[in-house]
Design a protein around this motif. Structure first.
Motif, PDB file in Angstrom:
ATOM      1  N   ASN A 593      23.615  20.746  14.443  1.00 43.27           N
ATOM      2  CA  ASN A 593      24.627  20.159  13.543  1.00 43.27           C
ATOM      3  C   ASN A 593      23.914  19.196  12.584  1.00 43.27           C
ATOM      4  OD1 ASN A 593      26.870  19.075  12.305  1.00 43.27           O
ATOM      5  ND2 ASN A 593      27.992  18.718  14.227  1.00 43.27           N
ATOM      6  N   SER A 594      23.154  19.758  11.655  1.00 46.43           N
ATOM      7  CA  SER A 594      22.280  18.951  10.799  1.00 46.43           C
ATOM      8  C   SER A 594      23.050  17.987   9.904  1.00 46.43           C
ATOM      9  CB  SER A 594      21.397  19.862   9.942  1.00 46.43           C
ATOM     10  OG  SER A 594      22.179  20.729   9.154  1.00 46.43           O
ATOM     11  N   ARG A 595      24.178  18.431   9.359  1.00 50.77           N
ATOM     12  CA  ARG A 595      24.921  17.549   8.446  1.00 50.77           C
ATOM     13  C   ARG A 595      25.390  16.295   9.170  1.00 50.77           C
ATOM     14  NH1 ARG A 595      29.529  20.039   4.669  1.00 50.77           N
ATOM     15  NH2 ARG A 595      27.628  21.018   3.864  1.00 50.77           N
ATOM     16  N   GLN A 598      22.362  13.984  10.216  1.00 54.30           N
ATOM     17  CA  GLN A 598      21.766  13.272   9.085  1.00 54.30           C
ATOM     18  C   GLN A 598      22.569  12.040   8.690  1.00 54.30           C
ATOM     19  OE1 GLN A 598      21.330  16.251   6.030  1.00 54.30           O
ATOM     20  NE2 GLN A 598      19.652  17.301   7.102  1.00 54.30           N
ATOM     21  N   ASN A 620      15.964  14.569  14.194  1.00 50.09           N
ATOM     22  CA  ASN A 620      15.434  15.647  13.347  1.00 50.09           C
ATOM     23  C   ASN A 620      15.283  16.943  14.122  1.00 50.09           C
ATOM     24  OD1 ASN A 620      15.255  13.998  11.093  1.00 50.09           O
ATOM     25  ND2 ASN A 620      13.113  13.419  11.480  1.00 50.09           N
ATOM     26  N   ALA A 623      18.615  18.515  14.731  1.00 52.84           N
ATOM     27  CA  ALA A 623      19.164  19.118  13.513  1.00 52.84           C
ATOM     28  C   ALA A 623      18.623  20.530  13.307  1.00 52.84           C
ATOM     29  CB  ALA A 623      18.849  18.247  12.303  1.00 52.84           C
ATOM     30  N   LYS A 624      17.344  20.718  13.623  1.00 51.21           N
ATOM     31  CA  LYS A 624      16.724  22.042  13.476  1.00 51.21           C
ATOM     32  C   LYS A 624      15.951  22.345  14.754  1.00 51.21           C
ATOM     33  CE  LYS A 624      16.239  21.748   8.450  1.00 51.21           C
ATOM     34  NZ  LYS A 624      15.299  21.789   7.302  1.00 51.21           N
ATOM     35  N   ARG A 627      12.424  24.457  15.328  1.00 47.46           N
ATOM     36  CA  ARG A 627      12.074  24.969  14.001  1.00 47.46           C
ATOM     37  C   ARG A 627      10.609  25.403  13.967  1.00 47.46           C
ATOM     38  NH1 ARG A 627      12.597  19.603  13.973  1.00 47.46           N
ATOM     39  NH2 ARG A 627      10.990  18.243  13.079  1.00 47.46           N
TER      40      ARG A 627
END
Length: 771
Positions: A593-595, A598, A620, A623-624, A627
């Motif tokens: 849930n990156s939005r 952040q 971070n 959020a990803k 990655r």
């Protein structure tokens, strides 16, 4: 840790002493560099893996120097010769060379001419002549004759006195330091051919009559000259006075010696003897000693540069974009013995194999097409990897034609097969595929390295991947250590799927030994897939410390805990739980849930256990999750009909893949079984000091063919597409918009020399061939 050592490291790394002290304490406590860089940022205040690797290397050097310093102090003290002044000099010495210079007069050694002369009572004679030029040497020497000690005449006495002073000069640390600094700044390395070796050593012809300042010799030229010397083709010499006339009687360094001792040499009775002492001390002792030292230093510096180039290229290759978990058909091209074919599923598991003969001498196009199409249909293949060795372009042409006629939109990709044969014949491959032919194992490797270059290439000795520069001329232990560190950093930067990783890949994970990696695979085979990270603690010989180091880099993709598929370390799971509770969301709802993440302020969740830096990293990662730092997958498209060097013509514009980057340029594969060289001067319209500022291994680039030497298989390329090949007009077609004979436009940016030092583009190829 020694405070002076801390200060030295802090200054070299341009960080605070506290950062250094903390990092060293963590390393000494058995923590790995990837773990410290990723999960101890709070403690080290953000030291990255590159800084930590440098710190680790320099720490070893400085600790060795400290141990040597202690040994020297003890040795001199036991001799009863350790003065307060000498102790201060030794304690303040900032290099191993300086330490050894200070130790020279006190270092136990075999009896020398100077020592024998001292035993014969000639020290007062030497001292008197050196300090007072008014003495007549022959007259004064008469008083020191001693036939029983071998001093039968004045010549023997004066020779003995000279030997005493020569050794004293050669062991004067302050003098050696002065001359060393001068030579480092002004001396020239001169190379010349050994008489009679001109033909046998033709590959070194650039250096048959070559010289340049030793301080500025680039690594590739230094290693080339050193190799030429080792092969008996070249002789190398350090020229201390490059600007002096060849018939000059004295050296600048002899003048430096006289000035160091405050001597004014003229026509006084003892001046001739003193000049002889200085000349002999310089040529016989000091020059030989410092030449050996500076040549060793040059070799060490060149090796370090070459190893760094290799490491940088290796990192680029390992971090190349993966095609991903797609069913892939790998083809290892061949002629007489046929093309070996292997199909692997999205996880790299071998599904099927075959051998086809679409190339000479059989040209069984129909049979080969039928076999491959059946494999594609049976296994739902959606990607084809073709090794770039012998018959690769012919095999690629066959595959594209076959797919086109069948109406299949399957991408074919040319893959470097460097090291594939090494893997095929390895014990690892034999254990994995005991009943599979060696050549078919190569096809499996080619398919897998397209899916995930990192996961497959870790199975191969990095030195076999083919991206080194003079790799056989450098320290193999240092090279191996550096390359192992690169592999470890790459693997941990990407992360590893715990339920599909091979033992070789797991071995590269921070904290895991080869035994632990094999135990993980054995545990997985016996008990099934890992449901969570905690289960790792049940693996034999994998204790809490190893778990701490490796857990964050291992991923459990479909486990019960969503955090297990991320880079969030288990030690911070409680932090995530607290963030979830404080924000009113479930942990599952936070992941990805990156939005929302952040919008959070890391400082609001920091406490005594987890600071703002750690909280920021966790947010971070949430959020990803998991990655992949590698770039997006893309490939070069080789021009049709351009299959061999003879097909190339100056002026052609082609697409290719950078295979290797050196200090003098980059090598590019344009699909003709021979890489072309883009010299550093042709990489860009702007000035380039380091080719890696422009390209790296694996990059897809557009180049123009500038020179083609078919007999010697040399291709000169340029990435400045408006360049015009000298002596040639650009041909029509091949995507070239230039008219024949058109001049390239002027540029505002300064142009680099079109040729490397020492000759033309062909000379650069000669240097490249030696590497």
């Amino acid at each position: 840790m020694h405070s002076q050592l801390t200060q030295t490291l802090a200054k070299e790394l341009n960080v605070s002493p506290n950062q250094v002290a903390t990092a060293v304490a963590l390393l000494d406590d058995g923590n790995t560099v990837p773990f410290i860089a990723r999960y101890r940022k709070e403690a080290t205040q953000g030291l990255d893996d590159s800084q930590l690797r440098t710190l680790e290397t320099r720490l070893v050097y400085l600790r060795e120097m400290e141990a040597r310093r202690d040994t020297i102090l003890k040795s001199i003290d036991e001799q009863g010769k350790l003065t307060d002044s000498l102790r201060r000099d030794i304690l303040s010495a900032d290099s191993k060379n300086r330490l050894e210079d200070l130790y020279l007069p006190y270092k136990p050694k075999r009896r020398t001419k100077g020592q024998i002369a001292i035993e014969a009572g000639l020290a007062p004679l030497a001292e008197a002549l050196w300090q007072d030029a008014s003495h007549d040497p022959d007259t004064l020497a008469q008083s020191y004759l001693n036939p029983e000690q071998g001093i039968a005449d004045t010549k023997a006495a004066l020779d003995g006195a000279r030997a005493i002073m020569m050794e004293r000069l050669a062991e004067d640390a302050a003098l050696l330091d002065k001359i060393r600094q001068y030579l480092n700044q002004y001396a020239v390395l001169r190379a010349s051919v050994v008489t009679g070796q001109e033909e046998a050593g033709a590959k070194f012809k650039d250096y048959f009559d070559h010289q340049e300042p030793i301080a500025k010799v680039p690594s590739h030229r230094a290693l080339a000259m050193l190799r030429g010397r080792n092969e008996g083709v070249l002789q190398l010499a350090l020229v201390a006075d490059p600007d002096q006339e060849s018939d000059s009687k004295g050296s600048i360094c002899e003048t430096m010696i006289a000035e160091h001792y405050g001597l004014s040499l003229g026509s006084a009775p003892a001046d001739r003897w003193r000049k002889q002492v200085i000349a002999f001390a310089w040529r016989v002792k000091i020059l030989m000693h410092l030449e050996t030292e500076l040549m060793a230093s040059l070799k060490e510096r060149a090796e370090s540069d070459a190893i760094d180039v290799f490491a940088a290229n290796l990192k680029d290759v390992l971090m190349a974009a993966p095609a991903g978990p797609r069913c892939t058909l790998g083809i290892d091209p061949g002629l007489r013995t046929g093309c070996k074919v292997a199909v692997v599923d999205g996880t790299g598991k071998l599904l099927d194999t075959a051998t086809i003969y679409p190339t000479a001498p059989r040209h069984d196009i129909n049979g080969a097409s039928k076999t491959v199409l059946n494999l594609i249909k049976r296994h739902q293949v959606n990607l084809i990897a073709i090794g770039n060795g012998t018959a690769s372009r012919e095999t690629e042409a066959f595959a594209k034609t076959m797919l086109s006629q069948a109406g299949l939109a399957i991408q074919t990709v040319m893959v470097s097969e460097a090291g594939a044969s090494v893997y095929s014949a390895s014990e690892l491959a034999a254990n994995e595929f005991p009943d599979l032919d060696v050549s078919l194992r190569g096809a499996v490797s080619i398919a897998r390295r397209l899916q995930d270059p990192l996961a497959e290439l870790v199975k191969i000795d990095p030195k076999s991947i083919g991206v080194g520069q003079y790799q056989h001329d450098v320290s193999q232990s240092q090279l191996a250590k550096k390359l192992d560190a690169v592999v470890e950093d790459c693997v941990n930067a990407v992360g590893v799927d715990l339920n599909s990783a091979s033992a070789p890949l797991l071995t590269r994970v921070a904290g895991l030994s080869q035994t632990m990696a094999q135990n993980i695979v054995a545990f997985r085979d016996e008990n099934g897939r890992f449901g969570d990270r905690k289960t790792l603690l049940k693996v034999p010989r994998l204790g809490p410390k190893a778990f701490e180091q490796c857990a964050g880099f291992l991923r459990v993709m479909d486990g019960a805990n969503p955090l297990d598929r991320s880079g969030v370390h288990p030690e911070t799971y409680s932090l995530v739980k607290r963030i979830a509770e404080k924000t009113g969301k479930a942990v599952e709802a936070l992941v990805g849930n990156s939005r929302f993440l952040q919008s959070l302020n890391a400082k609001e969740f920091a406490d005594d256990s987890f600071g703002a830096i750690t909280v920021t990293d966790v947010l971070n990662e949430l959020a990803k999750p998991g990655r992949d730092p590698r770039p997006e997958f893309k490939t070069a498209t080789f021009a049709e009909g351009i299959n061999q060097v003879s097909d190339l013509k100056p002026g052609m514009q082609l697409e290719g893949v950078v295979t290797n980057v050196t200090h003098f340029g980059a090598f590019v594969d344009v699909g003709v079984h021979q890489d072309g060289l883009v010299h550093i001067s042709a990489l860009s319209n702007r000035f380039v000091s380091d080719p890696r500022d422009v390209v790296k291994a694996g990059d897809v680039v557009k180049v123009k063919v500038m020179e083609v030497d078919v007999p010697r298989k040399r291709i000169g390329l340029s990435m400045r597409l408006d360049d015009t090949p000298s002596g040639d007009s650009a041909p029509q077609g091949q995507g070239d918009n230039h008219k024949a004979g058109q001049h390239r436009p002027s540029r505002k940016a300064p142009r680099q020399p079109a040729k490397p030092i020492g000759g033309s583009m062909a000379d650069a190829f000669a240097r490249a061939k030696r590497s």
